[in-house]
Design an enzyme around this catalytic site. Structure first.
Site, PDB file in Angstrom:
ATOM      1  N   HIS A  52       0.826  -1.275  -0.036  1.00 53.39           N
ATOM      2  CA  HIS A  52      -0.075   0.111   0.021  1.00 53.39           C
ATOM      3  C   HIS A  52       0.729   1.160  -0.059  1.00 53.39           C
ATOM      4  CE1 HIS A  52      -3.682  -2.077   1.647  1.00 53.39           C
ATOM      5  NE2 HIS A  52      -3.337  -2.746   0.833  1.00 53.39           N
ATOM      6  N   GLU A  54       1.037   3.944   1.749  1.00 53.40           N
ATOM      7  CA  GLU A  54       1.680   4.285   3.091  1.00 53.40           C
ATOM      8  C   GLU A  54       2.822   3.426   3.587  1.00 53.40           C
ATOM      9  OE1 GLU A  54      -3.197   5.327   3.080  1.00 53.40           O
ATOM     10  OE2 GLU A  54      -1.560   3.605   2.333  1.00 53.40           O
ATOM     11  N   CYS A  82      -6.030   2.168   5.671  1.00 55.31           N
ATOM     12  CA  CYS A  82      -6.640   1.202   5.900  1.00 55.31           C
ATOM     13  C   CYS A  82      -6.067   0.620   7.377  1.00 55.31           C
ATOM     14  CB  CYS A  82      -6.434   0.023   4.855  1.00 55.31           C
ATOM     15  SG  CYS A  82      -4.741  -0.648   4.970  1.00 55.31           S
ATOM     16  N   CYS A  85      -2.384  -0.071   7.249  1.00 53.95           N
ATOM     17  CA  CYS A  85      -1.491   0.984   7.206  1.00 53.95           C
ATOM     18  C   CYS A  85      -1.770   1.773   8.596  1.00 53.95           C
ATOM     19  CB  CYS A  85      -2.062   1.942   5.982  1.00 53.95           C
ATOM     20  SG  CYS A  85      -1.714   1.021   4.372  1.00 53.95           S
TER      21      CYS A  85
END
Length: 155
Positions: A52, A54, A82, A85
């Site tokens: 992801h 992040e 999410c 993250c």
């Protein structure tokens, strides 16, 4: 750079990611208004469900700064993080999270962020994924070893 400029950079990264075949997410880590690291979502490109924006940005910032503790830095992300993250952001000790879209926006375009947030609030036996405690007494030894190690690096 000011907060709005940093967020616009994260948003631009999310758009560039879509054009490159990645997910619609971008993240920037900054310290005192200067970009330390930036990344976009590369889940499909890297065949890595943890890639992801992040997490990718945290990995880059940590390598660049030579530390796992990113205290003093902020993260600007094109969408509310999410749960994975968010956990990574807490582990990295980033100071502030700035986000543009939220988890409901992500759910509207087919992402599971909101669903996972709701799952976390449930008791393990009520979740969609089966969970079973197994060999806790044997696993406890590593925790005891960690606790007794006077030379460990805490994080």
């Amino acid at each position: 750079m000011n907060k709005e400029e940093l967020m616009r950079r994260a948003i631009a990264l999310s758009e560039q990611s879509v054009l490159a075949g990645g997910g619609p997410f971008g993240a920037v880590i900054a310290r005192n208004g200067e970009i330390v690291a930036e990344a976009s979502n590369s889940v499909t490109l890297d065949h890595d469900p943890t890639a992801h924006a992040e997490v990718n940005a945290i990995r880059l910032a940590s390598r660049k700064l030579g530390t796992f503790d990113l205290s003093g830095c902020d993260i600007f992300t094109s969408c509310e993080p999410c749960p994975m993250c968010l956990g990574a952001i807490y582990w990295a000790h980033l100071d502030t999270i700035y986000y543009a879209n939220d988890r409901k926006d992500a759910a509207r375009i087919g992402f599971d962020d909101d669903f996972i947030y709701r799952e976390i609030a449930l008791k393990p036996d009520e979740r969609h994924k089966k969970m079973q405690l197994l060999l806790p007494d044997e696993a406890r030894k590593a925790f005891e070893m960690w606790q007794q190690n006077d030379e460990k690096t805490e994080y």
